[in-house]
Design an enzyme around this catalytic site. Structure first.
Site, PDB file in Angstrom:
ATOM      1  N   GLN A  78      44.736  40.017  38.291  1.00 42.04           N
ATOM      2  CA  GLN A  78      43.605  40.939  38.636  1.00 42.04           C
ATOM      3  C   GLN A  78      43.121  40.429  39.692  1.00 42.04           C
ATOM      4  O   GLN A  78      42.266  39.585  40.239  1.00 42.04           O
ATOM      5  CB  GLN A  78      42.512  40.625  37.468  1.00 42.04           C
ATOM      6  N   PHE A  79      43.491  41.194  41.128  1.00 44.82           N
ATOM      7  CA  PHE A  79      43.393  40.583  42.387  1.00 44.82           C
ATOM      8  C   PHE A  79      41.682  40.920  42.571  1.00 44.82           C
ATOM      9  O   PHE A  79      41.202  40.574  43.550  1.00 44.82           O
ATOM     10  CB  PHE A  79      44.040  41.680  43.340  1.00 44.82           C
ATOM     11  N   THR A  80      41.057  41.813  41.645  1.00 41.89           N
ATOM     12  CA  THR A  80      39.685  42.084  42.120  1.00 41.89           C
ATOM     13  C   THR A  80      38.812  41.019  41.781  1.00 41.89           C
ATOM     14  O   THR A  80      37.775  41.034  42.373  1.00 41.89           O
ATOM     15  CB  THR A  80      39.102  43.261  41.169  1.00 41.89           C
TER      16      THR A  80
END
Length: 150
Positions: A78-80
């Site tokens: 989850q790069f967010t």
């Protein structure tokens, strides 16, 4: 590297409606990779997640880890998690690692975690749009972070 760790009674991830990973009692780990991260941060976070004492012992005290309980882990990229919302209303993801490096470190984290747990770890798919479902147990949710400069 940051791991958003949630103690769950169940969790699952799907891609295009097809299940790709699921667990029952254990940890759902949403993993973000920072632009400065290396294998050192990846290994540290994997060991920390494996040894994190967030499960109740016989007295109900949070004092047992996945290693003690034999629970499972589900890891979802989850790069967010590195979204910066300090300016404006649209998040900036400039602190997130570039996709090719982030994918390698994500895979390294999973292999390290599997080594600690002595079992396969189901995962989401890097770069895919995923549906993640979970039942948070507690709720218990922790932010585990290790920066390259620490």
């Amino acid at each position: 590297m940051v791991a958003l760790v949630q103690r769950v009674s169940e969790a699952a991830v799907e891609i295009d409606g097809a299940p790709v990973g699921a667990i029952e009692h254990g940890l759902l780990i949403l993993l973000g990779v920072h632009e400065d991260d290396t294998r050192t941060e990846s290994a540290w976070c994997a060991e920390k997640c494996a040894r994190l004492r967030v499960f109740p012992d016989a007295d109900g005290k949070m004092d047992e880890s996945l290693l003690d309980t034999g629970g499972d882990a589900l890891v979802v990229p989850q790069f967010t998690l590195y979204g910066d919302t300090s300016v404006g209303n649209r998040p900036s993801f400039t602190e997130a690692a570039p996709p090719d490096r982030a994918d390698r470190l994500y895979e390294h984290f999973v292999r390290e975690l599997e080594g600690h747990l002595g079992q396969d770890v189901p995962t989401g798919e890097f770069g895919a749009m995923m549906d993640v479902r979970l039942t948070n147990d507690g709720p218990v949710t922790l932010w585990v972070e290790r920066r390259a400069d620490e």
